[in-house]
Design a protein around this motif. Structure first.
Motif, PDB file in Angstrom:
ATOM      1  N   MET B 233       0.850  -1.193   0.000  1.00  0.00           N
ATOM      2  CA  MET B 233       0.000   0.000   0.000  1.00  0.00           C
ATOM      3  C   MET B 233       0.884   1.241   0.000  1.00  0.00           C
ATOM      4  N   THR B 234       0.462   2.273  -0.710  1.00  0.00           N
ATOM      5  CA  THR B 234       1.135   3.572  -0.647  1.00  0.00           C
ATOM      6  C   THR B 234       0.103   4.640  -0.340  1.00  0.00           C
ATOM      7  N   ARG B 235       0.449   5.510   0.581  1.00  0.00           N
ATOM      8  CA  ARG B 235      -0.322   6.723   0.813  1.00  0.00           C
ATOM      9  C   ARG B 235       0.650   7.903   0.855  1.00  0.00           C
ATOM     10  N   THR B 236       0.219   9.036   0.335  1.00  0.00           N
ATOM     11  CA  THR B 236       1.039  10.244   0.351  1.00  0.00           C
ATOM     12  C   THR B 236       0.313  11.292   1.180  1.00  0.00           C
ATOM     13  N   LEU B 237       0.962  11.737   2.242  1.00  0.00           N
ATOM     14  CA  LEU B 237       0.368  12.692   3.180  1.00  0.00           C
ATOM     15  C   LEU B 237       0.999  14.064   2.963  1.00  0.00           C
ATOM     16  N   VAL B 238       0.376  15.088   3.554  1.00  0.00           N
ATOM     17  CA  VAL B 238       0.988  16.415   3.579  1.00  0.00           C
ATOM     18  C   VAL B 238       1.137  16.837   5.044  1.00  0.00           C
ATOM     19  N   ILE B 239       2.291  17.441   5.334  1.00  0.00           N
ATOM     20  CA  ILE B 239       2.581  17.894   6.697  1.00  0.00           C
ATOM     21  C   ILE B 239       2.115  19.342   6.864  1.00  0.00           C
ATOM     22  N   GLY B 240       1.325  19.609   7.905  1.00  0.00           N
ATOM     23  CA  GLY B 240       0.943  20.982   8.214  1.00  0.00           C
ATOM     24  C   GLY B 240      -0.376  21.365   7.594  1.00  0.00           C
ATOM     25  N   GLY B 241      -0.794  22.587   7.816  1.00  0.00           N
ATOM     26  CA  GLY B 241      -2.145  22.998   7.452  1.00  0.00           C
ATOM     27  C   GLY B 241      -2.342  23.363   5.993  1.00  0.00           C
ATOM     28  N   ALA B 242      -1.322  23.934   5.368  1.00  0.00           N
ATOM     29  CA  ALA B 242      -1.527  24.498   4.031  1.00  0.00           C
ATOM     30  C   ALA B 242      -1.039  23.534   2.962  1.00  0.00           C
ATOM     31  N   VAL B 243      -1.873  23.307   1.971  1.00  0.00           N
ATOM     32  CA  VAL B 243      -1.495  22.472   0.836  1.00  0.00           C
ATOM     33  C   VAL B 243      -1.287  23.396  -0.357  1.00  0.00           C
ATOM     34  N   ALA B 244      -0.108  23.321  -0.962  1.00  0.00           N
ATOM     35  CA  ALA B 244       0.171  24.178  -2.124  1.00  0.00           C
ATOM     36  C   ALA B 244      -0.688  23.745  -3.309  1.00  0.00           C
ATOM     37  N   ASP B 245      -0.919  24.701  -4.196  1.00  0.00           N
ATOM     38  CA  ASP B 245      -1.754  24.393  -5.361  1.00  0.00           C
ATOM     39  C   ASP B 245      -1.182  23.239  -6.180  1.00  0.00           C
ATOM     40  N   TRP B 246       0.146  23.227  -6.386  1.00  0.00           N
ATOM     41  CA  TRP B 246       0.740  22.158  -7.203  1.00  0.00           C
ATOM     42  C   TRP B 246       0.590  20.802  -6.523  1.00  0.00           C
ATOM     43  N   GLN B 247       0.610  20.820  -5.198  1.00  0.00           N
ATOM     44  CA  GLN B 247       0.434  19.559  -4.483  1.00  0.00           C
ATOM     45  C   GLN B 247      -0.994  19.034  -4.663  1.00  0.00           C
ATOM     46  N   ARG B 248      -1.942  19.942  -4.498  1.00  0.00           N
ATOM     47  CA  ARG B 248      -3.344  19.560  -4.658  1.00  0.00           C
ATOM     48  C   ARG B 248      -3.594  19.065  -6.080  1.00  0.00           C
ATOM     49  N   GLU B 249      -2.995  19.755  -7.056  1.00  0.00           N
ATOM     50  CA  GLU B 249      -3.223  19.384  -8.450  1.00  0.00           C
ATOM     51  C   GLU B 249      -2.747  17.954  -8.738  1.00  0.00           C
TER      52      GLU B 249
END
Lengths: 363, 363
Positions: B233-249
């Motif tokens: 299994m792979t999951r990719t998380l984000v650290i902290g409150g703000a997600v950059a636009d490129w990350q969301r995309e």
């Protein structure tokens, strides 16, 4: 490992090509590719040419890593590594190519033959493994470090009361593994053996849910990997204050046999003779049938590698060969003892790398 | 695994021998020996005969274990397993023997040929791997358990704040591994990948000393082994409150491609078509060059096994084939996303075994 060390190793392999009447060698065994280039990826092959035009092939995952680790070798990024390097040999005008017949599968050879039908393929035999048996001092430094991690992990484990009645074998093994990783091991060398009570009579027991009891033998066979180099050590402890006579008897016997094996390590000693030095002691004591394996093996980038110390092992030891010495006596249903060190053959006597005491530890 | 299951598997292999015009098959690939007998030791070979007189060979270390694990097969204790079984085939009057040419080395074949020059050796091809691609329900139960361990370990790790700024990748990986072992995994399925920040753009990154920072992607690719069966299994998380636009995309893109890949899993679906279902979405979004690997693979006794889901993969899916679906987009120097599930192909749509949410987790 540095580029110059890898280049010197390739030169040593190159020197062997003439005897094979081959102008080039295709090295596909991954650990041998690492040894000859420094590249640590999971997919790689190497063409070593008599004229020095060596080529490392790997796939797209390793573009950056191969450039960092093997900067002094031409690199080729491809999917099918063996055929692309065989084609390269043909393009260079070679009509013969040595290959690792102990590693290449029948299907793998057929693929190369189909792709390059004009190429004469001859066995390289285990030329790279033979080179690897003798370490350079930088490699021995890494082995020394790997052994020190294992020593310290066991010492810390014992000091913390980690080997005790009431714990399972698996708990002790995980504790030991965690300590090695905490101390800087990149991995454990192999699945740690913690074998207690009757399980200690099983030479390669996988640690399970058995709860350690007072009076048990606990045989711990484990090692740390550091920069690719493996340590290997076995110690057999006793739980609680009282040691049974049979335990003391076989412990002292194995310790004495192990000492004789260590003392037989010498430049030019016959491998079979080193095995005999320890084995004869156990046979003479009437426990020959309870000692069912060889005395030891080389250790380095692999946990088991040349040279081999066994009753029928060919060859002789040489300077700077690290080996294990690990006799054992196993009494089925009761318990067993193995004592193992990693040492380096030296002209002035073996250098001991695993420094944990071999006195019987009662914990 | 029970004796009857292993016997049924040997019967399925037996049914394939006729097509090869071979009265017997020599199985030397260890994982295939395990599949066909239940024997889990580190050294074994199996002779499967059309007339049902199957023989398992192993060495003296495994006398007891082989009897316990493979009680319904005749057992032979020997040192050189391939030649002793070839001799057995000859003694049984066979003149042809199928063997695993994708596993046997050139030297290994030469040894058998030298020992039994009258025996005609023909390739068994990957007949056992083909059988293994379709699991029985008992195997799927073990995979389900392995996946549940991985799900629970990640959930516990996140709940404990284990994925956070200030920790190194290696610390997170070891924490995750320890949780899987605590939850009953016998081992981890493969070296756990924890890749943070720019390292998340490396498809197979080895967790190192990089300290996780706020805003990082943290890509975790990991699995548990349970009774020999592997989860992935792979999951990719984000650290902290703000997600950059490129990350969301790229996260949304990979998640959508992964959904399309999962939805394409069906009995009789072409393997290459399943790959295309996910890949086309990424290519259409202009990120084709940033998705550098296949969509997935079968999983079972090996972490990577048949069937293969890739752009040029042959064959079709079948009922009860467990596979991974794991597209990714990797932006070098910035970061990358991979989302991976293990699923089982079923007539009424795939069964999802890895149940962790695929919503973007911000921790």
């Amino acid at each position: 490992m540095s580029g110059p060390a890898a280049a010197a190793r390739r030169d040593r392999l190159r020197a062997r090509l003439a005897a094979l009447d081959a102008p080039a060698a295709l090295v596909t065994r991954l650990v041998n590719v690492r040894y000859l280039t420094g590249f640590t990826g999971s997919n790689g092959a190497l063409l070593v040419c008599a004229d020095g035009t060596d080529v490392l092939a790997t796939d797209g995952r390793y573009i950056t890593q191969s450039a960092q680790e093997a900067p002094d070798v031409e690199r080729l990024i491809e999917r099918r590594l063996d055929t692309v390097l065989a084609a390269r040999a043909v393009a260079a005008g070679h009509t013969r190519l040595a290959y690792e017949s102990h590693e290449v599968t029948v299907d793998g050879l057929a693929a190369v033959t189909a792709a390059e039908p004009g190429l004469g393929l001859v066995s390289l035999e285990q030329a790279v493994e033979d080179l690897r048996a003798v370490k350079d001092e930088a490699e021995i430094d890494l082995l020394r470090r790997a052994c020190a991690i294992a020593d310290e992990a066991l010492s810390d484990l014992i000091a913390a009361g980690g080997v005790r009645a009431g714990r399972t074998e698996r708990e002790v093994a995980r504790d030991l593994d965690a300590r090695m990783l905490d101390l800087g091991a990149e991995a454990v060398s192999f699945e740690t053996i913690v074998a207690s009570g009757p399980n200690s009579a099983i030479p390669h027991h996988s640690p399970g849910s058995r709860v350690i009891e007072g009076g048990d033998f606990v045989k711990c066979d484990f090692g740390a990997t550091y920069s690719g180099y493996h340590s290997d050590m076995t110690r057999t402890l006793v739980i609680g204050g009282a040691v049974a006579d049979w335990q003391r008897e076989i412990y002292d016997l194995v310790a004495d046999a192990q000492r004789l094996g260590r003392e037989a390590l010498a430049v030019d000693a016959e491998c079979a003779g080193v095995d005999a030095a320890a084995r004869d002691r156990i046979v003479d004591a009437g426990h020959g049938e309870h000692y069912t394996h060889g005395l030891g093996h080389g250790v380095g980038l692999e946990i088991h590698e040349a040279p081999w110390l066994g009753a029928t092992a060919p060859g002789r030891l040489g300077d700077r060969m690290p080996v294990t010495v690990e006799p054992g006596v196993y009494l089925e249903g009761r318990g067993g003892v193995r004592i193992e060190d990693t040492l380096v053959v030296r002209p002035d006597g073996p250098e001991l790398l695993t420094l944990t005491t071999k006195d019987l530890l009662i914990v």
